[in-house]
Motif scaffolding. Structure first.
Motif, PDB file in Angstrom:
ATOM      1  N   ALA A 188       0.832  -1.204   0.000  1.00 11.78           N
ATOM      2  CA  ALA A 188       0.000   0.000   0.000  1.00 11.78           C
ATOM      3  C   ALA A 188       0.870   1.259   0.000  1.00 11.78           C
ATOM      4  O   ALA A 188       0.550   2.251  -0.675  1.00 11.78           O
ATOM      5  CB  ALA A 188      -0.921  -0.010   1.212  1.00 11.78           C
ATOM      6  N   THR A 189       1.971   1.225   0.736  1.00 11.63           N
ATOM      7  CA  THR A 189       2.883   2.368   0.766  1.00 11.63           C
ATOM      8  C   THR A 189       3.514   2.587  -0.604  1.00 11.63           C
ATOM      9  O   THR A 189       3.636   3.733  -1.079  1.00 11.63           O
ATOM     10  CB  THR A 189       3.977   2.141   1.827  1.00 11.63           C
ATOM     11  N   ARG A 190       3.895   1.494  -1.258  1.00 12.72           N
ATOM     12  CA  ARG A 190       4.504   1.625  -2.596  1.00 12.72           C
ATOM     13  C   ARG A 190       3.487   2.133  -3.614  1.00 12.72           C
ATOM     14  O   ARG A 190       3.846   2.879  -4.538  1.00 12.72           O
ATOM     15  CB  ARG A 190       5.089   0.280  -3.020  1.00 12.72           C
ATOM     16  N   ALA A 191       2.226   1.756  -3.452  1.00  7.37           N
ATOM     17  CA  ALA A 191       1.198   2.275  -4.355  1.00  7.37           C
ATOM     18  C   ALA A 191       1.067   3.792  -4.188  1.00  7.37           C
ATOM     19  O   ALA A 191       0.906   4.528  -5.175  1.00  7.37           O
ATOM     20  CB  ALA A 191      -0.127   1.583  -4.077  1.00  7.37           C
ATOM     21  N   ALA A 192       1.142   4.265  -2.937  1.00 12.42           N
ATOM     22  CA  ALA A 192       1.085   5.705  -2.690  1.00 12.42           C
ATOM     23  C   ALA A 192       2.333   6.402  -3.246  1.00 12.42           C
ATOM     24  O   ALA A 192       2.247   7.507  -3.799  1.00 12.42           O
ATOM     25  CB  ALA A 192       0.953   5.967  -1.194  1.00 12.42           C
ATOM     26  N   MET A 193       3.499   5.754  -3.121  1.00 15.51           N
ATOM     27  CA  MET A 193       4.719   6.304  -3.712  1.00 15.51           C
ATOM     28  C   MET A 193       4.568   6.453  -5.223  1.00 15.51           C
ATOM     29  O   MET A 193       4.976   7.465  -5.809  1.00 15.51           O
ATOM     30  CB  MET A 193       5.908   5.391  -3.402  1.00 15.51           C
ATOM     31  N   GLU A 194       3.983   5.458  -5.837  1.00 17.12           N
ATOM     32  CA  GLU A 194       3.798   5.465  -7.293  1.00 17.12           C
ATOM     33  C   GLU A 194       2.947   6.643  -7.720  1.00 17.12           C
ATOM     34  O   GLU A 194       3.189   7.269  -8.765  1.00 17.12           O
ATOM     35  CB  GLU A 194       3.168   4.146  -7.737  1.00 17.12           C
ATOM     36  N   GLN A 195       1.947   6.976  -6.921  1.00 17.40           N
ATOM     37  CA  GLN A 195       1.092   8.115  -7.251  1.00 17.40           C
ATOM     38  C   GLN A 195       1.887   9.424  -7.251  1.00 17.40           C
ATOM     39  O   GLN A 195       1.533  10.373  -7.965  1.00 17.40           O
ATOM     40  CB  GLN A 195      -0.066   8.208  -6.251  1.00 17.40           C
ATOM     41  N   HIS A 196       2.952   9.468  -6.462  1.00 15.06           N
ATOM     42  CA  HIS A 196       3.813  10.649  -6.424  1.00 15.06           C
ATOM     43  C   HIS A 196       4.974  10.534  -7.403  1.00 15.06           C
ATOM     44  O   HIS A 196       5.820  11.441  -7.467  1.00 15.06           O
ATOM     45  CB  HIS A 196       4.362  10.854  -5.010  1.00 15.06           C
ATOM     46  N   GLY A 197       5.048   9.426  -8.107  1.00 14.46           N
ATOM     47  CA  GLY A 197       6.151   9.216  -9.029  1.00 14.46           C
ATOM     48  C   GLY A 197       7.473   8.974  -8.337  1.00 14.46           C
ATOM     49  O   GLY A 197       8.543   9.252  -8.905  1.00 14.46           O
ATOM     50  N   ALA A 198       7.433   8.461  -7.113  1.00 11.90           N
ATOM     51  CA  ALA A 198       8.638   8.294  -6.304  1.00 11.90           C
ATOM     52  C   ALA A 198       9.095   6.840  -6.303  1.00 11.90           C
ATOM     53  O   ALA A 198       8.287   5.919  -6.084  1.00 11.90           O
ATOM     54  CB  ALA A 198       8.380   8.756  -4.873  1.00 11.90           C
ATOM     55  N   GLY A 199      10.384   6.643  -6.494  1.00 10.30           N
ATOM     56  CA  GLY A 199      10.963   5.311  -6.395  1.00 10.30           C
ATOM     57  C   GLY A 199      11.494   5.003  -5.014  1.00 10.30           C
ATOM     58  O   GLY A 199      11.791   3.842  -4.703  1.00 10.30           O
ATOM     59  N   PHE A 200      11.621   6.060  -4.180  1.00 11.27           N
ATOM     60  CA  PHE A 200      12.102   5.886  -2.816  1.00 11.27           C
ATOM     61  C   PHE A 200      11.245   6.734  -1.864  1.00 11.27           C
ATOM     62  O   PHE A 200      10.713   7.777  -2.251  1.00 11.27           O
ATOM     63  CB  PHE A 200      13.570   6.302  -2.684  1.00 11.27           C
ATOM     64  N   HIS A 201      11.160   6.266  -0.628  1.00  8.85           N
ATOM     65  CA  HIS A 201      10.425   7.009   0.404  1.00  8.85           C
ATOM     66  C   HIS A 201      11.182   6.836   1.716  1.00  8.85           C
ATOM     67  O   HIS A 201      11.493   5.717   2.127  1.00  8.85           O
ATOM     68  CB  HIS A 201       8.995   6.466   0.521  1.00  8.85           C
ATOM     69  N   PHE A 202      11.497   7.965   2.362  1.00 11.08           N
ATOM     70  CA  PHE A 202      12.250   7.929   3.617  1.00 11.08           C
ATOM     71  C   PHE A 202      11.337   8.296   4.774  1.00 11.08           C
ATOM     72  O   PHE A 202      10.581   9.272   4.704  1.00 11.08           O
ATOM     73  CB  PHE A 202      13.434   8.901   3.567  1.00 11.08           C
ATOM     74  N   PRO A 250      20.895   7.587  -6.149  1.00  8.68           N
ATOM     75  CA  PRO A 250      21.451   7.988  -7.451  1.00  8.68           C
ATOM     76  C   PRO A 250      20.826   9.271  -7.997  1.00  8.68           C
ATOM     77  O   PRO A 250      19.653   9.563  -7.742  1.00  8.68           O
ATOM     78  CB  PRO A 250      21.115   6.796  -8.350  1.00  8.68           C
ATOM     79  N   ASP A 251      21.610  10.011  -8.735  1.00  6.12           N
ATOM     80  CA  ASP A 251      21.074  11.190  -9.413  1.00  6.12           C
ATOM     81  C   ASP A 251      19.924  10.761 -10.320  1.00  6.12           C
ATOM     82  O   ASP A 251      19.974   9.716 -10.980  1.00  6.12           O
ATOM     83  CB  ASP A 251      22.166  11.854 -10.257  1.00  6.12           C
ATOM     84  N   GLY A 252      18.879  11.589 -10.330  1.00  5.61           N
ATOM     85  CA  GLY A 252      17.707  11.283 -11.141  1.00  5.61           C
ATOM     86  C   GLY A 252      16.651  10.500 -10.412  1.00  5.61           C
ATOM     87  O   GLY A 252      15.513  10.385 -10.902  1.00  5.61           O
ATOM     88  N   ALA A 253      16.984   9.936  -9.246  1.00  7.07           N
ATOM     89  CA  ALA A 253      15.976   9.224  -8.451  1.00  7.07           C
ATOM     90  C   ALA A 253      14.974  10.231  -7.892  1.00  7.07           C
ATOM     91  O   ALA A 253      15.274  11.421  -7.741  1.00  7.07           O
ATOM     92  CB  ALA A 253      16.648   8.467  -7.319  1.00  7.07           C
ATOM     93  N   THR A 254      13.776   9.745  -7.597  1.00  4.69           N
ATOM     94  CA  THR A 254      12.747  10.586  -6.983  1.00  4.69           C
ATOM     95  C   THR A 254      12.446  10.059  -5.587  1.00  4.69           C
ATOM     96  O   THR A 254      12.114   8.880  -5.405  1.00  4.69           O
ATOM     97  CB  THR A 254      11.463  10.602  -7.825  1.00  4.69           C
ATOM     98  N   LEU A 255      12.558  10.943  -4.613  1.00  5.20           N
ATOM     99  CA  LEU A 255      12.424  10.587  -3.201  1.00  5.20           C
ATOM    100  C   LEU A 255      11.218  11.297  -2.612  1.00  5.20           C
ATOM    101  O   LEU A 255      11.085  12.522  -2.726  1.00  5.20           O
ATOM    102  CB  LEU A 255      13.687  10.986  -2.436  1.00  5.20           C
ATOM    103  N   LEU A 256      10.339  10.543  -1.952  1.00  9.94           N
ATOM    104  CA  LEU A 256       9.191  11.102  -1.242  1.00  9.94           C
ATOM    105  C   LEU A 256       9.588  11.371   0.207  1.00  9.94           C
ATOM    106  O   LEU A 256      10.054  10.477   0.911  1.00  9.94           O
ATOM    107  CB  LEU A 256       8.012  10.126  -1.299  1.00  9.94           C
ATOM    108  N   LEU A 257       9.411  12.623   0.651  1.00 10.69           N
ATOM    109  CA  LEU A 257       9.717  13.038   2.019  1.00 10.69           C
ATOM    110  C   LEU A 257       8.541  13.824   2.588  1.00 10.69           C
ATOM    111  O   LEU A 257       7.897  14.600   1.871  1.00 10.69           O
ATOM    112  CB  LEU A 257      10.944  13.954   2.050  1.00 10.69           C
ATOM    113  N   ASP A 258       8.287  13.665   3.877  1.00 12.30           N
ATOM    114  CA  ASP A 258       7.289  14.475   4.560  1.00 12.30           C
ATOM    115  C   ASP A 258       8.014  15.605   5.288  1.00 12.30           C
ATOM    116  O   ASP A 258       8.725  15.357   6.268  1.00 12.30           O
ATOM    117  CB  ASP A 258       6.514  13.610   5.558  1.00 12.30           C
ATOM    118  N   PRO A 259       7.874  16.858   4.839  1.00  8.40           N
ATOM    119  CA  PRO A 259       8.649  17.954   5.452  1.00  8.40           C
ATOM    120  C   PRO A 259       8.283  18.222   6.905  1.00  8.40           C
ATOM    121  O   PRO A 259       9.051  18.846   7.624  1.00  8.40           O
ATOM    122  CB  PRO A 259       8.310  19.158   4.557  1.00  8.40           C
TER     123      PRO A 259
END
Length: 614
Positions: free
Chosen positions: A187-201, A274-283
């Motif tokens: 479920a978390t990865r599905a939410a990441m996908e909606q943001h176009g993120a390959g990583f989530h911290f 890696p450069d070009g990766a997309t990271l999801l962060l909660d500020p």
């Protein structure tokens, strides 16, 4: 729980610590040093290693910001702690700086106004929230004041600083963990996908405990453990202290694609993306230090942690377990109150015939009653037991040396809760001692009216939680009275007793993150506090549920989860409407029916007596 509780240091000791800090500031060329009440996970309750603000100032409240300059020191805190802070800071030379709410940034304004161009403010970025760091940077940059985020002076001046906790991590297992770890990760990865993120911290401990179906004992009262997590599309890394995860748990984590790495390696892992990766962060839920570790070549998407929403909306299978935990908690309270009331009656007898009862004994006995119940793990926060004037201190904690003896006439406020494998409880009740005054009865009844008013409310699904605050205050406002805390907070599922994103409070902006949804558990706890005289708060936990669907959309209502009689003896019945009396009688009928099978003897007799219709 492993977190040490510091005893309040003598005034002379506080002065020595402040002098040592100022010496370190001078050597580092720092004009103002800021110590927030925080850790690398932005937790509410802190392991001893990060209780620097408490160690430096002597103020033990859970919310506050300490600032020292060469000739000034102060602690900024909100109205819940003013009385406590005045007492704990007295004689230290550290000023109490009053702010209107826990989310206030008045200390930022003070720094900008009191420091000059070219001076330097320092704070440890590892414990400073990203959102707070941005506010501070903007305010100081506008005044040409330098901000350093690379300084931890506590390590230099705190020679006996506690080490990091080493308690073992354990799994939260079925039937209490009702959703598998693999499903939560999906479920978390599905939410990441909606943001176009390959990583989530993730750094927030309750989010991590929820996501991995793990619990710990690193923080007092909250069953969490120190960790960071990096979620990828195919696997995840959990950064946790070495040796904290048992071998069998580690093997099951590996089978779900979760790898372990040393706790200290989290920032390094972020810097290696890696450069070009997309990271999801909660500020709002990551520190400035962790954000700074991300290289400029990584695309960062800022949005709320998906797990923060997910864990706030309890599944029906979880709600079933919560209801069962509430029955056990209510039964424990019946046992406790059936012991307490005869003790209080004894306290009203002649001095040569009574046994003194103090506030500390309340905590001891209420925890013992809960501990006898199945699946009890620990208290969910430090019990508040305040008689008369101490009840007016919103976050009062009784200590053996200073606690009040409960005797004479007045009101005793008891706010307590428990952590069970199937849920987290939080309840406040006020009981009469001797003969309450008419003014006390009036205040008590007004608070109950506020509780009933909001508990009975229906509202459109998606209503911002802060907007509901005025509904509980309305009967209290009508009498020209107010209280200095929010009306309600979210509550976790065998997790933190204070949980977001929903908060029923005027101090919180009613943004989309605070929308009320089915499955959320929230407290309702209006109060009236008269400093030096008495305090009253009545609190239940409630569950959001859909109660109607019309052409205007779905409507939510509250199911009251907490099961414990509300004392009717201090009521001024003339102030209650017929519908309010009907609500109270219906509530007590439910409490009696649900708790009677779980109690016997004196506890059963007390339950029957205190749930009589009025």
């Amino acid at each position: 729980m492993s977190t040490p509780v510091f005893e309040q240091a003598p005034v002379s000791t506080i002065a020595q610590r402040l002098a040592a800090l100022r010496g370190a500031m001078a050597r580092a060329g720092i004009d103002a040093y800021v110590v927030p009440s925080s850790d690398p996970h932005l937790s509410e309750y802190l392991p001893g290693h990060w209780k620097g603000r408490e160690w430096l100032s002597g103020f033990t409240g859970s919310v506050g910001t300490f600032i020292a300059t060469a000739d000034f020191a102060g602690v900024w805190t909100d109205g819940r702690y003013w009385t406590q802070a005045e007492t704990e800071l007295a004689g230290t030379g550290i000023a109490l700086m009053k702010i209107p709410g826990a989310a206030s940034q008045l200390h930022v304004d003070w720094l900008a106004a009191n420091l000059g161009a070219g001076q330097t403010v320092a704070v440890d970025a590892r414990v400073l929230g990203l959102a707070g760091a941005r506010l501070l940077s903007d305010a100081l940059t506008a005044k040409n004041i330098r901000l350093r985020l690379d300084v931890d002076l506590l390590d230099e001046v705190w020679s006996e600083r506690p080490s990091l906790p080493a308690d073992a991590v354990f799994e939260h297992l079925p039937p209490y963990a009702t959703m598998a770890r693999a499903d939560k990760l999906a479920a978390t990865r599905a939410a990441m996908e909606q943001h176009g993120a390959g990583f989530h911290f993730i750094s927030t401990l309750d989010d991590i405990a929820y996501l991995f179906n793990l619990r710990g004992a690193d923080v007092s009262f909250n069953p969490v453990f120190l960790a960071h997590a990096l979620i990828g599309r195919a696997d995840a890394t959990l950064f946790v202290g070495e040796g904290k995860v048992p071998a069998d748990v580690r093997a099951r984590l590996e089978s779900d694609g979760v790898h372990l790495a040393p706790y200290a390696n989290a920032a390094t892992a972020l810097s290696a993306l890696p450069d070009g990766a997309t990271l999801l962060l909660d500020p709002r839920r990551v520190t400035a230090g962790m954000r700074a570790a991300v290289s400029q070549g990584v695309n960062v998407v800022e949005a709320i942690n998906p797990t923060t929403f997910a864990k706030s909306k309890k599944l029906e299978s979880e709600a079933v377990n919560v209801r069962a935990a509430m029955e056990q908690d209510g039964a424990a309270l019946c046992e406790f109150f059936s012991w307490l009331e005869p003790e209080l009656e004894n306290a009203g007898r002649a001095p040569d015939a009574r046994t003194p009862l103090d506030e500390v004994a309340i905590d001891t006995h209420i925890t013992a009653s809960r501990a006898r119940r199945p699946n009890f793990i620990s208290p969910s926060f430090s019990t508040i037991a305040g008689f008369n004037a101490n009840g007016a201190i919103m976050h009062y904690r009784a200590a053996q040396e200073t606690c009040a003896t409960i005797e004479g006439d007045g009101l005793l406020l008891i706010d307590s809760g428990g952590q069970y494998l199937g849920g987290t409880t939080d309840i406040t009740r006020v009981i009469p001692v001797g003969t309450p005054s008419e003014a006390q009865k009036r205040d008590y009844t007004l608070v109950l009216k506020g509780l009933i008013n909001l508990s009975s409310t229906r509202f459109p699904r998606g209503t911002r939680a802060p907007l509901l605050d005025a509904i509980a205050r309305a009967p209290i406002w009508a009498a020209g009275i107010d209280y200095g805390h929010g009306t309600g907070h979210g509550v976790g599922y065998f997790l933190n007793v204070h949980e977001g994103p929903q908060t029923i409070s005027p101090a919180v902006p009613p943004d989309p993150h605070t929308a009320m949804e089915p499955g959320m558990i929230t407290s309702i706890e209006p109060g009236i506090y008269r400093p030096g005289r008495w305090g009253i708060r009545i609190e239940n936990l409630v569950l959001n549920g859909i109660v109607d669907s019309t052409e205007f959309g779905e409507y939510l209502g509250f199911e009251t989860l907490t099961l414990c009689p509300i004392d009717t003896r201090p009521l001024d019945r003339a102030l209650l409407r017929d519908d309010e009396i009907a609500w109270l009688n219906a509530y007590h009928a439910t409490v009696r029916a649900r708790l009677a099978p779980h109690v016997s003897g004196a506890a059963h007799d007390w339950l029957i007596k205190r749930t009589e219709a009025i």
